[in-house]
Design a protein around this motif. Structure first.
Motif, PDB file in Angstrom:
ATOM      1  N   LYS A 197       8.477   2.267  -1.197  1.00 38.55           N
ATOM      2  CA  LYS A 197       7.266   1.848  -0.481  1.00 38.55           C
ATOM      3  C   LYS A 197       6.086   2.710  -0.909  1.00 38.55           C
ATOM      4  CE  LYS A 197       5.265   1.352   4.153  1.00 38.55           C
ATOM      5  NZ  LYS A 197       5.489   1.519   5.618  1.00 38.55           N
TER       6      LYS A 197
ATOM      7  N   SER B 188       0.403  -5.348  -5.465  1.00 35.58           N
ATOM      8  CA  SER B 188       0.637  -6.582  -4.721  1.00 35.58           C
ATOM      9  C   SER B 188       2.026  -7.134  -5.009  1.00 35.58           C
ATOM     10  CB  SER B 188      -0.410  -7.636  -5.080  1.00 35.58           C
ATOM     11  OG  SER B 188      -0.231  -8.076  -6.423  1.00 35.58           O
ATOM     12  N   THR B 189       2.532  -7.944  -4.079  1.00 30.94           N
ATOM     13  CA  THR B 189       3.849  -8.552  -4.248  1.00 30.94           C
ATOM     14  C   THR B 189       3.870  -9.487  -5.447  1.00 30.94           C
ATOM     15  OG1 THR B 189       4.303  -8.396  -1.879  1.00 30.94           O
ATOM     16  CG2 THR B 189       5.598  -9.994  -3.133  1.00 30.94           C
ATOM     17  N   SER B 190       2.804 -10.263  -5.638  1.00 30.29           N
ATOM     18  CA  SER B 190       2.746 -11.182  -6.780  1.00 30.29           C
ATOM     19  C   SER B 190       2.782 -10.414  -8.094  1.00 30.29           C
ATOM     20  CB  SER B 190       1.483 -12.044  -6.709  1.00 30.29           C
ATOM     21  OG  SER B 190       0.311 -11.237  -6.730  1.00 30.29           O
TER      22      SER B 190
ATOM     23  N   LEU C  19       4.261  -7.494  -8.561  1.00 26.14           N
ATOM     24  CA  LEU C  19       5.628  -7.000  -8.731  1.00 26.14           C
ATOM     25  C   LEU C  19       6.540  -8.094  -9.273  1.00 26.14           C
ATOM     26  CD1 LEU C  19       6.207  -4.805  -5.546  1.00 26.14           C
ATOM     27  CD2 LEU C  19       6.118  -4.015  -7.913  1.00 26.14           C
TER      28      LEU C  19
ATOM     29  N   GLU D 222      11.881  -2.693  -4.062  1.00 27.73           N
ATOM     30  CA  GLU D 222      10.677  -2.804  -3.246  1.00 27.73           C
ATOM     31  C   GLU D 222      10.437  -4.244  -2.804  1.00 27.73           C
ATOM     32  OE1 GLU D 222       6.901  -2.180  -1.351  1.00 27.73           O
ATOM     33  OE2 GLU D 222       8.853  -1.198  -1.500  1.00 27.73           O
ATOM     34  N   LEU D 223      10.709  -5.232  -3.668  1.00 19.06           N
ATOM     35  CA  LEU D 223      10.564  -6.628  -3.289  1.00 19.06           C
ATOM     36  C   LEU D 223      11.536  -6.980  -2.166  1.00 19.06           C
ATOM     37  CD1 LEU D 223      10.144  -8.280  -6.814  1.00 19.06           C
ATOM     38  CD2 LEU D 223       8.445  -8.240  -4.984  1.00 19.06           C
TER      39      LEU D 223
ATOM     40  N   ARG E 238      10.150  -5.538   1.052  1.00 21.99           N
ATOM     41  CA  ARG E 238       9.020  -6.318   1.576  1.00 21.99           C
ATOM     42  C   ARG E 238       9.496  -7.637   2.174  1.00 21.99           C
ATOM     43  NH1 ARG E 238       3.991  -5.454  -2.776  1.00 21.99           N
ATOM     44  NH2 ARG E 238       4.094  -3.174  -2.773  1.00 21.99           N
TER      45      ARG E 238
END
Length: 494
Positions: free
Chosen positions: A67, A74-76, A78, A484-485, A488
């Motif tokens: 984290k 950003s998630t996108s 990643l 990490e994904l 999240r």
């Protein structure tokens, strides 16, 4: 639409995307101690420096808290990074890319448009900073927002005549001006390739003459300016087996033009207070590149801090000896000298050339020896910095080298020597290491190649061929990203 041009074999390989993103690397691991071509792996005995890493109290880089590691990403970003790195780790993708870029299909407008469109939306956007300085500015701003700096690298191929050399010089100067216009905390270097302002053909002629002068000091080189030592006792000389002819009048004129171009770039960087990093090339022309680098470093520096950084390739057996000789010679005449340390990118071609001429390879016999040489060079430069002399950029994707250097820097009390110690990784690669070093309080830069898609693709494909092992060892980064994904996703669905 772009997928229609991809062969079925590649689709079979792409099924691997369904597997875990932490696919095992297909190159020898970091503890490999045998020959590069061997598959035998042994666990090395811990050396004193390795013992530091085994001590929990000495844990410098934290990869456990993903984290914190990917704060600001950003998630996108990643997801795209994970998928792009997975594709880049597949050898057949590199093979296909090289084949396509060199095929006759690239002369067909529709096919070319489709291929370049696919590449731009995947590999190009992941590994490159943009097509021009406007897009580079945006990329640098994004990096700055997550605490990283940019090293601006105009991705130009080798020059072929004076006109293209002049054009490259102009872009290098414009890049320096862009760097100055950005916040000082966002750009660390402008990268210059000597092969872009002086033709490789002339650099080879110069290198041959410089080697022969080393063997026979009576050789007169009227064009040679004051420089630092270029060779060590262990340096190979098989590239130049017979006495070269002197430079012709035209060659001397072109050499002077190259000197003039580099001087203009250096003067502009000195005026703008923007540091300059000169890339290394293959051993056949490296003596001439070092000659240009050291000659310019003697003339242009900022009091007791270097303006110009040369590059040392640690996979060469003579690399540490050459670096120490040059560093000590610079110190003796009061010239601050900076170096970027890398492992090297021409392993196959260097070994093949030496073998074809009946000589031993100039490359270390095992990857572990290369790791040891890199770490030893880093240790030498960190000791020099601790004693108030020199500066270094530790360009590495190797986790152990990063940990060792970070630990050494903290032990020496130079963690906050931000101008004299920096770490660097390629843009789009080794983000876990970059963020880990950032979180540990070090200055970290990303190497940002930029240029039009069509122009830079040849540059990227060449780098992909040279760095196959590095691309395939992105498993650690993909593992961190996946972790990490998953975290999240769990937070979003809880």
């Amino acid at each position: 639409m772009a997928n229609k041009v991809v062969c079925p074999k590649v689709f079979r390989d792409l099924r691997r995307f369904a597997r875990c993103l932490n696919t095992a690397p297909v190159v020898p691991p970091m503890n490999f101690t045998g020959n590069y071509g061997s598959t035998n792996v042994t666990t090395p005995t811990l050396q004193p420096t390795d013992q530091i890493l085994a001590d929990p109290e000495k844990k410098v880089i934290n990869f456990d808290d993903v984290k914190e590691l990917f704060t600001g990403v950003s998630t996108s970003k990643l997801i795209r990074s994970s998928l792009t790195l997975q594709m880049a780790s597949i050898e057949s993708m590199v093979d296909l890319g090289v084949w396509v870029m060199n095929s006759k299909f690239m002369h067909m407008p529709i096919f070319k448009e489709v291929i370049l469109g696919f590449v731009k939306s995947t590999f190009y956007e992941h590994f490159c900073a943009g097509k021009d300085l406007i897009e580079v500015r945006k990329t640098v701003s994004k990096l700055s927002n997550v605490g990283l700096k940019g090293m601006l690298d105009y991705g130009v191929e080798h020059a072929t005549e004076n006109e293209s050399c002049d054009q490259s010089m102009k872009v290098f100067i414009q890049t320096a001006e862009l760097a100055k216009s950005l916040p000082s905390s966002s750009v660390s270097f402008v990268v210059v390739k000597i092969t872009a302002i002086c033709t490789p053909k002339l650099l080879k002629r110069m290198s041959d003459l410089l080697r022969w002068e080393q063997k026979d000091p009576s050789l007169n080189l009227p064009w040679k300016q004051k420089t630092l030592p270029l060779f060590a006792k262990s340096s190979p000389f098989y590239h130049t087996l017979k006495r070269p002819e002197p430079l012709t009048v035209d060659e001397e004129r072109d050499l002077q033009l190259a000197h003039d171009r580099l001087e203009k770039i250096c003067k502009k960087c000195l005026e703008l207070d923007v540091e300059l990093l000169i890339d290394a090339e293959d051993a056949a022309i490296q003596p001439a590149i070092d000659y240009f680098t050291y000659s310019a470093a003697i003339k242009y520096h900022k009091d007791d801090h270097p303006l110009i950084f040369g590059t040392i390739q640690a996979y060469l057996k003579d690399s540490k000896e050459r670096m120490i000789i040059a560093k000590k010679a610079a110190e003796k005449i009061g010239v601050p000298m900076g170096f970027k340390l890398v492992r090297g990118a021409y392993m196959s071609s260097e070994s093949e050339l030496a073998s074809s001429l009946g000589f031993k390879s100039p490359i270390h016999d095992s990857i572990q020896q290369t790791h040891n040489c890199y770490n030893s060079c880093a240790e030498f430069m960190l000791d020099e910095i601790a004693n108030g002399s020199g500066a270094v950029v530790l360009a590495t994707h190797n986790i152990e080298s990063g940990k060792l250097a970070a630990t050494k820097a903290i032990d020496l009390g130079i963690k906050n020597e931000r101008q004299n110690l920096q770490f660097a990784q390629l843009y789009g690669m080794a983000d876990g290491l970059s963020f880990g070093l950032r979180n540990a309080g070090f200055q970290v830069s990303k190497y940002l190649p930029f240029g039009p898609v069509e122009q830079i693709m040849h540059y990227l494909m060449r780098r992909a061929e040279e760095n196959r092992g590095m691309l395939s060892t992105s498993a650690f980064d993909r593992q961190l990203m996946r972790k990490e994904l998953s975290r999240r996703l769990e937070v979003a669905t809880s």
